[in-house]
Scaffold this motif. Structure first.
Motif, PDB file in Angstrom:
ATOM      1  N   UNK A  95      -3.465 -32.773 -29.483  1.00 54.25           N
ATOM      2  CA  UNK A  95      -2.163 -32.408 -30.030  1.00 54.25           C
ATOM      3  C   UNK A  95      -2.405 -31.629 -31.315  1.00 54.25           C
ATOM      4  N   UNK A  96      -1.888 -30.428 -31.370  1.00 54.91           N
ATOM      5  CA  UNK A  96      -1.939 -29.708 -32.646  1.00 54.91           C
ATOM      6  C   UNK A  96      -0.506 -29.421 -33.085  1.00 54.91           C
ATOM      7  N   UNK A  97      -0.246 -29.633 -34.359  1.00 51.19           N
ATOM      8  CA  UNK A  97       1.121 -29.464 -34.848  1.00 51.19           C
ATOM      9  C   UNK A  97       1.098 -28.852 -36.241  1.00 51.19           C
ATOM     10  N   UNK A  98       2.162 -28.152 -36.542  1.00 48.29           N
ATOM     11  CA  UNK A  98       2.316 -27.539 -37.865  1.00 48.29           C
ATOM     12  C   UNK A  98       3.722 -27.852 -38.348  1.00 48.29           C
ATOM     13  N   UNK A  99       3.806 -28.433 -39.539  1.00 49.42           N
ATOM     14  CA  UNK A  99       5.118 -28.776 -40.112  1.00 49.42           C
ATOM     15  C   UNK A  99       5.384 -27.875 -41.307  1.00 49.42           C
ATOM     16  N   UNK A 100       6.485 -27.171 -41.236  1.00 45.92           N
ATOM     17  CA  UNK A 100       6.906 -26.329 -42.364  1.00 45.92           C
ATOM     18  C   UNK A 100       7.939 -27.155 -43.118  1.00 45.92           C
ATOM     19  N   UNK A 101       7.483 -27.798 -44.202  1.00 42.98           N
ATOM     20  CA  UNK A 101       8.347 -28.791 -44.852  1.00 42.98           C
ATOM     21  C   UNK A 101       9.590 -28.166 -45.470  1.00 42.98           C
ATOM     22  N   UNK A 102       9.455 -26.960 -45.938  1.00 47.56           N
ATOM     23  CA  UNK A 102      10.585 -26.314 -46.611  1.00 47.56           C
ATOM     24  C   UNK A 102      11.731 -26.043 -45.641  1.00 47.56           C
ATOM     25  N   UNK A 103      11.381 -25.632 -44.432  1.00 47.38           N
ATOM     26  CA  UNK A 103      12.422 -25.264 -43.469  1.00 47.38           C
ATOM     27  C   UNK A 103      12.697 -26.382 -42.471  1.00 47.38           C
ATOM     28  N   UNK A 104      11.970 -27.495 -42.615  1.00 49.17           N
ATOM     29  CA  UNK A 104      12.122 -28.647 -41.703  1.00 49.17           C
ATOM     30  C   UNK A 104      11.824 -28.263 -40.248  1.00 49.17           C
ATOM     31  N   UNK A 105      10.956 -27.282 -40.080  1.00 51.76           N
ATOM     32  CA  UNK A 105      10.568 -26.858 -38.743  1.00 51.76           C
ATOM     33  C   UNK A 105       9.206 -27.452 -38.397  1.00 51.76           C
ATOM     34  N   UNK A 106       9.060 -27.837 -37.160  1.00 53.87           N
ATOM     35  CA  UNK A 106       7.755 -28.287 -36.684  1.00 53.87           C
ATOM     36  C   UNK A 106       7.513 -27.648 -35.328  1.00 53.87           C
ATOM     37  N   UNK A 107       6.273 -27.310 -35.081  1.00 57.09           N
ATOM     38  CA  UNK A 107       5.947 -26.720 -33.790  1.00 57.09           C
ATOM     39  C   UNK A 107       4.529 -27.129 -33.436  1.00 57.09           C
ATOM     40  N   UNK A 108       4.263 -27.147 -32.157  1.00 62.03           N
ATOM     41  CA  UNK A 108       2.925 -27.570 -31.776  1.00 62.03           C
ATOM     42  C   UNK A 108       2.638 -27.287 -30.321  1.00 62.03           C
ATOM     43  N   UNK A 109       1.462 -27.719 -29.926  1.00 64.98           N
ATOM     44  CA  UNK A 109       1.007 -27.582 -28.548  1.00 64.98           C
ATOM     45  C   UNK A 109       0.244 -28.859 -28.186  1.00 64.98           C
TER      46      UNK A 109
END
Ligand SMILES: C[S@@+](CC[C@H](N)C(=O)[O-])C[C@H]1O[C@@H](n2cnc3c(N)ncnc32)[C@H](O)[C@@H]1O
Length: 255
Positions: A174-188
């Motif tokens: 599982x790889x994930x990236x959280x953009x805390x400022x925009x409350x966006x998360x995405x991953x694969x």
């Protein structure tokens, strides 16, 4: 993540969804709670998926319509529902909510966050409110995002890599990236198998806090009636990482 559409999640996860997430909750407890809130129905579940909740809820005797943007998810639902107790609707959870009116509309398991723009989430809540009968309720189940004040201030992006499955002939990372400022998360989720090669399962979400969802509900004419931390109706507190929120429409209906 470009080229990510409303049907991407379903197309990517339909084949493993029940295996990975089928035992998320004590379903009997969750269904008892939802059946009580449904008050005889009819019910609409937005982002119904494979019918994990909708099928057992329909078995309690209420009419259930399930909307989903993914034909792959709905195909699983239909295959698992030979008596056709749930009515599947291929469509969007903002633009294609059936007219109703419903006694309860359910948005379970972080599904609201699949709408990756806050305005689309607000539009979903608003349209759902308009599809409720007077006195009906909207139930939203989601995680409580952790607030990283320092991270937000610094515009920090948090990356995470972990192992979901590790066996002799298969690895799922599982790889994930959280953009805390925009409350966006995405991953694969990346699956490697000796025989099947590589399989990618992308996901993307915009997490909204309970306060933000309360504001969307308030603007839609809904009032928060209950907030629990679990289907067992555990009291919600500042440290809860999940909320099940019940928003009630007044007797005069949506504005
Ligand atoms: C996390 S799954 C939840 C499925 C089910 N509610 C459950 O609790 O098991 C999210 C579901 O929402 C669907 N979905 C995502 N975006 C959607 C949209 N814009 N309109 C309708 N369904 C959507 C996905 O296809 C997927 O089936």
């Amino acid at each position: 993540m470009d080229r990510y559409g409303s049907d991407t999640y379903g197309r990517s996860f339909a084949d493993v969804y029940d295996e990975w997430y089928g035992d998320l909750d004590d379903l009997a407890v969750l269904i008892e709670l939802l059946a009580e809130l449904a008050d005889g129905g009819p019910v609409c579940e937005l982002g119904v998926g494979t019918g994990r909740i909708a099928i057992p809820l329909a078995a309690t005797g209420v009419d259930v319509i399930g909307v989903d943007a993914s034909s792959e998810m709905l195909a699983r639902l239909v295959a698992q529902d030979p008596l056709a107790t749930v009515t599947p609707v291929l469509g969007d959870m903002v633009d294609d909510i059936p007219t109703g009116p419903f006694s309860m509309i359910l948005i379970a398991f972080n599904t609201l966050f699949n709408l990756t723009e806050p305005q689309r989430q607000a539009d979903c809540v608003k349209t759902a409110a308009q599809r409720l009968r007077a006195g009906g309720c909207l139930v939203i189940d989601g995680i409580v995002p952790e607030v990283h004040e320092m991270g937000v201030a610094a515009g920090l992006v948090v990356d995470d890599v972990s192992i979901r499955e590790l066996c002799i002939d298969k690895v799922v990372l599982s790889i994930a990236r959280h953009h805390l400022e925009t409350q966006m998360a995405e991953g694969q989720f990346i699956e490697f198998t000796e025989t099947g090669g590589v399989r990618l399962r992308p996901w993307k979400a915009r997490y909204s806090s309970p306060d933000e969802i309360d504001a969307m509900a308030h603007a839609a004419g809904l009032a928060l009636e209950y907030r629990w931390a679990s289907p067992e109706r555990a009291a919600f507190s500042a440290t809860s990482r999940r909320h099940i929120s019940v928003y009630r429409l007044g007797s005069t209906g949506a504005p």
